[in-house]
Design a protein around this motif. Structure first.
Motif, PDB file in Angstrom:
ATOM      1  N   ASN A 251      60.646  -6.917 -94.623  1.00 16.12           N
ATOM      2  CA  ASN A 251      62.010  -6.895 -94.709  1.00 16.12           C
ATOM      3  C   ASN A 251      62.276  -5.514 -95.444  1.00 16.12           C
ATOM      4  N   GLY A 252      63.706  -4.917 -95.150  1.00 16.31           N
ATOM      5  CA  GLY A 252      63.989  -3.772 -95.860  1.00 16.31           C
ATOM      6  C   GLY A 252      64.944  -4.230 -97.244  1.00 16.31           C
ATOM      7  N   CYS A 253      65.281  -3.264 -97.791  1.00 16.40           N
ATOM      8  CA  CYS A 253      66.115  -3.552 -99.152  1.00 16.40           C
ATOM      9  C   CYS A 253      66.973  -4.782 -98.847  1.00 16.40           C
ATOM     10  N   PRO A 254      66.733  -5.707 -99.803  1.00 17.92           N
ATOM     11  CA  PRO A 254      67.661  -6.978 -99.747  1.00 17.92           C
ATOM     12  C   PRO A 254      69.159  -6.728 -99.836  1.00 17.92           C
ATOM     13  N   THR A 255      69.668  -5.527-100.279  1.00 19.19           N
ATOM     14  CA  THR A 255      71.072  -5.485-100.357  1.00 19.19           C
ATOM     15  C   THR A 255      71.401  -4.704 -99.249  1.00 19.19           C
TER      16      THR A 255
END
Ligand SMILES: [Zn+2]
Ligand SMILES: [Zn+2]
Length: 297
Positions: free
Chosen positions: A152-156
């Motif tokens: 996954n990428g940045c959680p935000t």
């Protein structure tokens, strides 16, 4: 940086690096020990702040060598050779190219300091706050690494996470003795039930849990995992289960191992008194991040 070259010599015992030297900060005339070759493109690094006084004192005491642990590798600094070649021409100070501290580049280190920011993954204050340079969002190192491993990428913001963030990371801004956030500690104690009566004598001594790296050398567990392990140990449980980067692991206190369930791979683990960490010369850092530098002799 305003560094001014003063003493320089080949340091054959420094392993891969070619040179080390002291430099003077012009503002407060404090000497800074650096290593690497300042005149070539790759530049050089300041020795870790935890080593500066030790090296300087050894040099002033006219010691021939001094020993330090740099991320779990023992370096012998040849102070004698350096002194002997003092008469050789010092490097042109304008060419001095210092690019970081203890192998971590200046730019990558700034802004990483411990903060009270809440991690958007675990909702506790960030443990080993780690910033994605591209978008600037900060999370716990392990929360972000878990996310990265899951693809996954940045959680935000869902932006990308550079592969380089988790490729043998080095950080010069993390104190080895960082504590588990109190919010997590409270939840942990609630989950495990009341603590047994203090029976251990001298239980005020602080302990760390460390694990052997698959590349040799040891790392301290991240403070949250460590807290959970210690609380289980104190309750005399035979084992406990922890999640690290999406893997369920069994901590076996009797065998002194960490096992990934369903796999044969085992790692050695041990509990070490905080006052004894400097005897463990191959202790590299925390949670797989090389952070620790300390004087040996
Ligand atoms: Zn987190
Ligand atoms: Zn982001």
């Amino acid at each position: 940086m305003g560094l001014k070259g003063s003493k320089m010599a080949p340091a054959t015992s420094l392993g891969k690096t070619k040179w080390f030297q002291t430099s003077k900060k012009e503002d407060n005339s404090r000497f800074i020990w650096i290593y690497g070759n300042p005149t070539i493109k790759s530049g050089c690094y300041e020795f870790h702040p935890d080593l500066q006084d030790h090296i300087e004192e050894a040099f002033l005491a006219k010691k021939k060598t001094c020993k330090v642990s740099v991320f779990g590798t023992v370096w012998t600094l040849d102070l004698k050779n350096m002194k002997e070649s003092k008469e050789s021409a010092p490097p042109n100070s304008k060419k001095l190219k210092c690019i970081g501290v203890a192998g971590a580049k200046y730019a990558k280190t700034s802004g990483f300091q411990q903060s009270d920011d809440i991690c958007a993954v675990c909702y506790d204050p960030s443990t080993i706050p780690t910033r994605i340079e591209i978008c600037g969002h900060i999370f716990c190192f392990l929360c972000l690494k878990t996310n990265y491993i899951l693809g996954n990428g940045c959680p935000t913001c869902r932006g990308g996470i550079p592969n380089s963030m988790f490729d043998k990371p080095i950080r010069a801004d993390i104190d080895f003795d960082i504590e588990c956030p109190s919010e997590y500690a409270v939840d942990c104690v609630k989950m495990l039930g009341p603590e047994p009566r203090k029976s251990e004598r001298g239980s005020s001594e602080k302990y760390y849990w460390i694990y052997e790296s698959n590349r040799s050398g040891w790392f301290r567990y991240d403070p949250k995992t460590e807290y959970f392990i210690e609380k289980n140990f104190k309750r005399k449980n035979k084992s406990c289960e922890v999640f690290i980067c999406g893997h369920k692991m069994t901590i076996n206190f009797k065998k002194g191992t960490q096992e990934i369930q369903g796999r044969i791979i085992k790692r050695k683990i041990k509990r070490i008194a905080a006052s004894d960490i400097y005897k463990q010369h191959d202790l590299r850092g925390i949670a797989g991040i090389r952070t620790l530098n300390f004087p040996i002799s």
